[in-house]
Design a protein around this motif. Sequence first.
Motif: not given
Length: 214
Positions: A4-12, A67-81
């Motif tokens: 769920p934390t996969k981002r798609h940054p620019e190549r740079g 990075f894990w804390a930031e990205t998974t934090g965003a994932f769980f904040r948006q979760a349906p629970y």
Amino acid sequence: MPRPTKRHPERGDARTRLLEAARDVIRQKGFTATTVDDLCKAAGVTKGAYFHHFESKEALGVAAAKFWAETTGAFFRQAPYHAPEDPLDRVRAYVDFRKSIIEGVPAEFTCLVGTMTQETYDSYPAIREACAESIFGHAATLEADIEAAMKERAISADWTAASLARHTQAVLQGAFILAKATGDREIARESVDHLKRYIELLFDQSHVEGDRHP
């Protein structure tokens, strides 16, 4: 968990790509076995880019935990629970959600910071501290709902919302270890089922009343 934390940054954006690579490769191979070459290959960057952003493997590990804390934090904040009105239903829904994302092979659903803690708790204190911040930080997000559920049901006990929140993470991390040991995600899902039963027992008012009035 899945990705769920996969981002798609620019190549740079080499730093983000290296952190994504760390997230995925370390969960598959472990921190010790993961090499700079592994990370550069997975991220599609040069060693020069790696050392431009991370002066050591420990620095990479600390950054990966954050990075894990930031990205998974965003994932769980948006979760349906978070949707149910009843706080206990939100706690139940959290446990159900954690079970629902135990899919695929262990490297896809297990916890990066749990994996790194197992390997680095003594040898890399800075990584251990960053992992602890992530694990306990996530546990803390459950405390308000647990406390509200306790108040609504007049639960007076020798445990606290904080201690139960931490216990949920202990069960999940243990479940991930069992899944890795067996290669079977169902054993992890089984542990989560037991966690839900345990929570139900804690909030069973008839049981609580029975304890108060033997």
